[in-house]
Design a protein around this motif. Structure first.
Motif, PDB file in Angstrom:
ATOM      1  N   SER A  56      87.517  53.633  52.980  1.00 11.96           N
ATOM      2  CA  SER A  56      88.196  54.932  53.050  1.00 11.96           C
ATOM      3  C   SER A  56      87.226  56.096  52.905  1.00 11.96           C
ATOM      4  CB  SER A  56      89.270  55.026  51.965  1.00 11.96           C
ATOM      5  OG  SER A  56      88.698  54.909  50.684  1.00 11.96           O
ATOM      6  N   GLU A  57      85.971  55.807  52.515  1.00 10.02           N
ATOM      7  CA  GLU A  57      84.971  56.854  52.338  1.00 10.02           C
ATOM      8  C   GLU A  57      84.042  56.970  53.540  1.00 10.02           C
ATOM      9  OE1 GLU A  57      85.017  58.872  49.906  1.00 10.02           O
ATOM     10  OE2 GLU A  57      86.427  57.870  48.565  1.00 10.02           O
ATOM     11  N   VAL A 102      89.010  58.978  58.985  1.00 11.83           N
ATOM     12  CA  VAL A 102      89.910  59.407  60.060  1.00 11.83           C
ATOM     13  C   VAL A 102      91.302  58.805  59.869  1.00 11.83           C
ATOM     14  CG1 VAL A 102      90.303  59.326  62.549  1.00 11.83           C
ATOM     15  CG2 VAL A 102      87.988  59.687  61.672  1.00 11.83           C
ATOM     16  N   PHE A 103      91.348  57.587  59.297  1.00 17.57           N
ATOM     17  CA  PHE A 103      92.622  56.872  59.169  1.00 17.57           C
ATOM     18  C   PHE A 103      93.125  56.790  57.732  1.00 17.57           C
ATOM     19  CE2 PHE A 103      90.282  55.147  62.804  1.00 17.57           C
ATOM     20  CZ  PHE A 103      91.223  55.268  63.816  1.00 17.57           C
ATOM     21  N   ALA A 104      92.295  57.177  56.764  1.00 15.25           N
ATOM     22  CA  ALA A 104      92.626  56.935  55.353  1.00 15.25           C
ATOM     23  C   ALA A 104      93.900  57.642  54.905  1.00 15.25           C
ATOM     24  CB  ALA A 104      91.454  57.355  54.469  1.00 15.25           C
ATOM     25  N   TRP A 105      94.291  58.703  55.588  1.00 18.45           N
ATOM     26  CA  TRP A 105      95.494  59.462  55.197  1.00 18.45           C
ATOM     27  C   TRP A 105      96.793  58.801  55.650  1.00 18.45           C
ATOM     28  CZ3 TRP A 105      98.632  61.188  59.179  1.00 18.45           C
ATOM     29  CH2 TRP A 105      98.071  61.139  60.458  1.00 18.45           C
ATOM     30  N   LEU A 106      96.672  57.799  56.514  1.00 19.04           N
ATOM     31  CA  LEU A 106      97.884  57.170  57.050  1.00 19.04           C
ATOM     32  C   LEU A 106      98.625  56.390  55.964  1.00 19.04           C
ATOM     33  CD1 LEU A 106      96.436  55.762  60.394  1.00 19.04           C
ATOM     34  CD2 LEU A 106      97.917  57.756  60.119  1.00 19.04           C
ATOM     35  N   ILE A 118      77.481  58.409  54.291  1.00 21.09           N
ATOM     36  CA  ILE A 118      78.029  57.121  54.712  1.00 21.09           C
ATOM     37  C   ILE A 118      78.659  56.380  53.539  1.00 21.09           C
ATOM     38  CG2 ILE A 118      77.542  54.930  55.853  1.00 21.09           C
ATOM     39  CD1 ILE A 118      77.165  57.348  57.656  1.00 21.09           C
ATOM     40  N   ILE A 119      77.896  56.238  52.467  1.00 18.29           N
ATOM     41  CA  ILE A 119      78.392  55.601  51.244  1.00 18.29           C
ATOM     42  C   ILE A 119      78.206  56.603  50.100  1.00 18.29           C
ATOM     43  CG2 ILE A 119      78.151  53.673  49.631  1.00 18.29           C
ATOM     44  CD1 ILE A 119      77.009  52.012  51.906  1.00 18.29           C
ATOM     45  N   PRO A 120      79.254  57.138  49.530  1.00 24.81           N
ATOM     46  CA  PRO A 120      79.122  58.166  48.492  1.00 24.81           C
ATOM     47  C   PRO A 120      78.301  57.656  47.299  1.00 24.81           C
ATOM     48  CG  PRO A 120      81.400  57.962  49.210  1.00 24.81           C
ATOM     49  CD  PRO A 120      80.660  56.812  49.814  1.00 24.81           C
ATOM     50  N   TYR A 121      77.489  58.551  46.743  1.00 26.70           N
ATOM     51  CA  TYR A 121      76.643  58.159  45.617  1.00 26.70           C
ATOM     52  C   TYR A 121      77.487  57.726  44.414  1.00 26.70           C
ATOM     53  CZ  TYR A 121      77.519  62.356  42.794  1.00 26.70           C
ATOM     54  OH  TYR A 121      78.102  63.326  42.012  1.00 26.70           O
ATOM     55  N   THR A 122      78.739  58.170  44.367  1.00 34.22           N
ATOM     56  CA  THR A 122      79.603  57.771  43.253  1.00 34.22           C
ATOM     57  C   THR A 122      79.805  56.254  43.217  1.00 34.22           C
ATOM     58  OG1 THR A 122      81.508  58.262  44.678  1.00 34.22           O
ATOM     59  CG2 THR A 122      80.823  59.972  43.123  1.00 34.22           C
ATOM     60  N   LEU A 123      79.737  55.597  44.378  1.00 31.65           N
ATOM     61  CA  LEU A 123      79.872  54.147  44.414  1.00 31.65           C
ATOM     62  C   LEU A 123      78.624  53.481  43.854  1.00 31.65           C
ATOM     63  CD1 LEU A 123      81.686  53.440  47.819  1.00 31.65           C
ATOM     64  CD2 LEU A 123      82.648  53.876  45.556  1.00 31.65           C
ATOM     65  N   GLY A 124      77.453  54.040  44.162  1.00 32.21           N
ATOM     66  CA  GLY A 124      76.223  53.511  43.588  1.00 32.21           C
ATOM     67  C   GLY A 124      76.185  53.696  42.084  1.00 32.21           C
ATOM     68  N   LYS A 125      76.653  54.846  41.632  1.00 34.40           N
ATOM     69  CA  LYS A 125      76.709  55.133  40.195  1.00 34.40           C
ATOM     70  C   LYS A 125      77.690  54.197  39.497  1.00 34.40           C
ATOM     71  CE  LYS A 125      77.184  59.136  37.118  1.00 34.40           C
ATOM     72  NZ  LYS A 125      77.469  60.606  37.078  1.00 34.40           N
ATOM     73  N   LYS A 126      78.810  53.956  40.131  1.00 34.71           N
ATOM     74  CA  LYS A 126      79.808  53.039  39.565  1.00 34.71           C
ATOM     75  C   LYS A 126      79.257  51.614  39.505  1.00 34.71           C
ATOM     76  CE  LYS A 126      84.562  51.416  40.252  1.00 34.71           C
ATOM     77  NZ  LYS A 126      85.793  51.550  41.081  1.00 34.71           N
ATOM     78  N   LEU A 127      78.532  51.214  40.547  1.00 36.21           N
ATOM     79  CA  LEU A 127      77.946  49.876  40.580  1.00 36.21           C
ATOM     80  C   LEU A 127      76.951  49.685  39.439  1.00 36.21           C
ATOM     81  CD1 LEU A 127      77.821  47.204  42.176  1.00 36.21           C
ATOM     82  CD2 LEU A 127      75.893  48.195  43.456  1.00 36.21           C
TER      83      LEU A 127
END
Length: 408
Positions: free
Chosen positions: A280-281, A287-291, A332-341
């Motif tokens: 979704s990120e 483009v489709f995440a709001w559906l 492409i991949i938000p840094y928040t995901l790296g921080k969470k990992l």
């Protein structure tokens, strides 16, 4: 004489009638002209009105057509495409492993026009997979700069196997991202070569490797053969570097390695926690995440068909030290995901395993997803990380010195 007089008398009368008619014609002329102008004006106005009516009709037709086409496009894009995606595994696989358009000619990978003096070789690792399919992986081996001979030598004459057997430098095995081949991360290789031999390979069905059905498990099992090849030639330390999609693939590979092949350290550049969170990120996913039916047509089918890329799960089984690199402006991949990992790796792995170093690059550097190699601080971070790994393995089975967060 009388006849002549009659003729002379009749001429003036005829002249008088002509003059009278002429006068009457002159008197009626303005009325006729005015009437003609009125007719022309009415005809012109009618023509303009008809022209405007036609323009209005055409405009309405165009508007209705545009709205109709837009509605059809919306139906196709936001209803039909998600439904097709949900029921067609091939499309799901193609979306996860974007390998379309990569050069597959083996001659393309035999030379480096950009760096003709770099010591590197192109070769192939051949094996039979668990389904009895013959697989050939395209591989590059770059010689570490510290292992270069003192005298000038042509790349074609260099003994690459011996350069590994000499044990003068450690080795890093590189897992590239989706939509890339082993030729794309050349600039990062150039940084890594200051410290390591670089071994980069293409996954099955990528570039000039064997065409075959792609899955996480198959790629991870294929990669074990690369580790075996490296270990057969050197006793030096092996590090693993994964970028983007290469982060879950490299981490999953480590999960399946026998003890003798386990890496000394793991570096994850721009990692995701899982495809479930990343989808979704991603620019295409947004483009489709709001559906309202996004989960039912996108997320759930990917899970059901095994496209997990669950780095947050795989990393729990990694026992070596870990370094995570992420740019704040990653599109492409938000840094928040790296921080969470990094947080997951610190808090949920056993306490007696290697520590976690998390490096976050400020958005002002504009590294985005592919340009962390531009950071000069890597020349400090990498050797510091190798020291952390050495320290950990010199104190095996004791609590490590802790975890580190660095913001640059």
């Amino acid at each position: 004489m009388d006849e002549n007089n009659k003729l002379m008398t009749s001429k003036p009368e005829a002249n008088n009638r002509t003059t009278l008619l002429s006068t009457q014609t002159d008197v009626n002329m303005p009325e006729k002209c005015s009437s003609s102008l009125d007719i022309i004006e009415r005809a012109t106005n009618h023509g303009l009105q008809e022209h405007q009516r036609i323009i209005r009709l055409i405009s309405i037709y165009i508007i209705i057509t545009v709205i109709g086409l837009a509605c059809i496009a919306m139906i196709i894009a936001f209803i039909l495409l998600p439904i097709i995606f949900a029921h067609w595994v091939y499309i799901q696989r193609l979306a996860m492993f974007t390998n379309v358009g990569l050069p597959s000619d083996r001659n393309y990978y035999k030379k480096l026009d950009e760096h003709p003096t770099v010591l590197f070789r192109n070769f192939y690792i051949d094996f039979t997979d668990r389904s009895n399919l013959s697989i050939s992986l395209g591989v590059w081996h770059f010689v570490a700069f510290p292992s270069y001979p003192n005298e000038t030598v042509f790349p074609s004459q260099f003994d690459y196997d011996q350069s590994l057997k000499n044990n003068t430098a450690d080795v890093v095995i590189y897992f590239h991202g989706s939509g890339e081949s082993r030729k794309d991360p050349l600039m990062m290789y150039n940084v890594l070569l200051r410290f390591f031999h670089v071994v980069a390979f293409d996954y099955r069905d990528y570039a000039d490797s064997t065409p075959a059905i792609l899955s996480e498990k198959d790629v991870a099992e294929d990669a074990i053969h690369v580790f075996e090849w490296v270990r057969s030639l050197t006793s030096k330390r092996i590090y693993v570097w994964g970028h983007s999609l290469g982060t879950p693939l490299s981490t999953l590979t480590i999960n399946g390695l026998p003890e003798k092949l386990l890496p000394h350290g793991l570096i994850l550049e721009a990692p995701m926690t899982s495809m479930d969170e990343e989808i979704s990120e991603h620019p295409y996913g947004r483009v489709f995440a709001w559906l309202p039916w996004f989960d039912q047509t996108i997320r759930h089918p990917l899970k059901m068909n095994g496209f997990l890329f669950a780095t947050d799960e795989y990393i729990l089984n990694v026992t070596c030290p870990i370094m995570i690199l992420h740019a704040e402006d990653d599109s492409i991949i938000p840094y928040t995901l790296g921080k969470k990992l990094a947080k997951i790796a610190r808090e949920y792995r056993p306490k007696d395993v290697g520590n976690v170093t998390y490096v976050q690059f400020d958005a002002k550097y504009k590294f985005d997803h592919f340009r962390i190699w531009q950071s000069k601080r890597l020349l400090t971070f990498i050797p510091n990380f190798t020291l952390i790994c050495d320290e950990y393995y010199n104190k095996t089975h004791v609590i490590p010195r802790g975890s580190t967060t660095i913001k640059v």
